[in-house]
Design a protein around this motif. Structure first.
Motif: not given
Length: 425
Positions: A139-143, A372-373, A388-390
């Protein structure tokens, strides 16, 4: 939803590829009529070493942007052998692949293909491929919570002809005795997952009524190659094939390939945004007013350039959003300004969902992970309350990663079950 587009030849062929199997191939062959498929070469060793070097046979538009073949099949294959493959297994793979080289011209009118190997494949030998940055997918993100493609082999088939990719697929895996008149040899593996893709102006518009995630009444632009309504793959924003080629070690001449599958929430995309907002979120805040229609007017470069965090934060505060390409550009360039990744993404309607297959080619997987990061924009969210995150963070609100896989695409002479040290061609 009501049907807005009458069925067309390309629509029919795309559907046939998605159906697959004998029925789909028969439909394609009936539609193809008597148009012959150009044959390949008598001696496959005369073909270019770099499997990933497609650009020399791809068409280009007036700006020099390369056009990918229209139809794609992605095969994820597990070998039918335990432990280390034998010389006999290796010869069978070599023979099966050489059938495609001899059967089809290496061009969009025939067939372009590549073969890659996962980290799990190399673990059959107890070690990683020497000199190659090829970790297991993660996985390349927390979400995100993707499933991981750890099958042994990834085979990517591409052609302007739907009947060709389907015939090649069936010939490879024992469902057809010949490929364009050449006796087939079965690949010693089992297809764990078969996925289809397409890319052509107008096709997303034709398919929009058949997939989930696009609101009724929305008009995907007829000129667009992608469901989000804009074109991509501008030459000036892509790495050269030479730049992404591994330049030393036993796999010199190869490359690494990350392939993800993403679902798209186009009800949100078209419901949240007007044209300028789409440009701001997909390209960047500076591009608003510069991108007309689907983006054909920008030529060979989107206009997005690398900017440092301070500049990105300043623009995010001013505009209340930050662009997808704008974020990634800072990680997708080296100190000399060279682009680091070559993306060859195509659309899909697999499982009745508007989705995207996203192959990215680079010398090492860590390069893709860094890009991606940067796309996640986590450092920007810390400095800008509106981001925000998304939310207002590029296109993260509208795409959801479902699968990830990493593969080594070796040079042609090592494409048949390579060993980690590259000693067994």
């Amino acid at each position: 939803m009501t049907q807005r587009y009458a069925p067309t030849r390309r629509h029919f062929l795309k559907a046939a590829v998605a159906v697959g199997g004998t029925a789909g191939l028969s439909a394609c062959l009936d539609f193809a009529g008597e148009v012959p498929v150009p044959a390949g070469v008598e001696d496959p060793s005369t073909l270019p070493r770099r499997q990933h070097a497609w650009n020399d046979v791809l068409e280009t538009d007036e700006h020099g942007n390369h056009a990918l073949p229209k139809h794609h099949i992605f095969l994820y294959v597990n070998l039918d052998v335990d432990g280390e493959p034998t010389d006999s297994d290796r010869q069978q793979v070599a023979d099966a692949l050489s059938v495609l080289d001899r059967a089809y011209e290496r061009s969009p009118a025939g067939l372009i293909f590549s073969v890659g190997y996962s980290p799990s494949y190399f673990q059959r030998y107890g070690s990683a491929p020497e000199g190659v940055d090829l970790p297991q997918p993660r996985a390349l993100s927390d979400f995100e919570q993707p499933d991981f493609d750890t099958q042994d082999v990834h085979i990517h088939l591409a052609s302007d002809r739907a009947d060709v990719v389907m015939e090649a697929d069936e010939a490879l895996f024992g469902d057809r005795e010949t490929a364009n008149g050449v006796d087939a040899v079965a690949f010693p593996g089992t297809v764990d997952s078969r996925r289809t893709g397409f890319i052509e102006p107008g096709m997303p518009a034709e398919k929009q009524d058949e997939v989930d995630g696009i609101p009724e009444g929305t008009q995907v632009p007829e000129a667009s190659k992608l469901f989000m309504g804009f074109n991509a793959g501008f030459a000036g924003n892509q790495a050269s094939e030479a730049f992404i080629t591994i330049d030393d070690g036993p796999f010199e001449g190869g490359t690494t390939k990350h392939v993800s599958r993403l679902h798209q929430r186009l009800d949100r995309w078209y419901g949240d945004n007007d044209h300028d907002s789409m440009v701001k979120k997909l390209f960047g805040t500076h591009q608003v007013g510069d991108v007309e229609g689907v983006g054909n007017n920008v030529g060979d470069h989107s206009g997005v350039v690398a900017e440092d965090l301070e500049a990105l934060v300043e623009q995010a505060r001013e505009h209340g959003a930050v662009g997808h390409a704008q974020k990634m550009a800072r990680a997708n360039r080296d100190e000399e300004g060279n682009v680091l990744t070559l993306r060859r993404h195509v659309e899909s309607t697999d499982d009745g969902v508007a989705s995207l297959h996203f192959p990215s080619l680079q010398r090492g997987i860590s390069t893709f992970e860094a890009v991606r990061e940067a796309m996640n924009g986590a450092d920007i969210t810390k400095e800008t309350p509106a981001i925000r995150q998304r939310v207002n963070n590029g296109i993260l609100r509208y795409i959801f990663v479902k699968r990830r896989g990493n593969f080594l695409v070796p040079p042609r002479e090592l494409r048949a079950l390579p060993t980690p040290d590259g000693e067994a061609p």
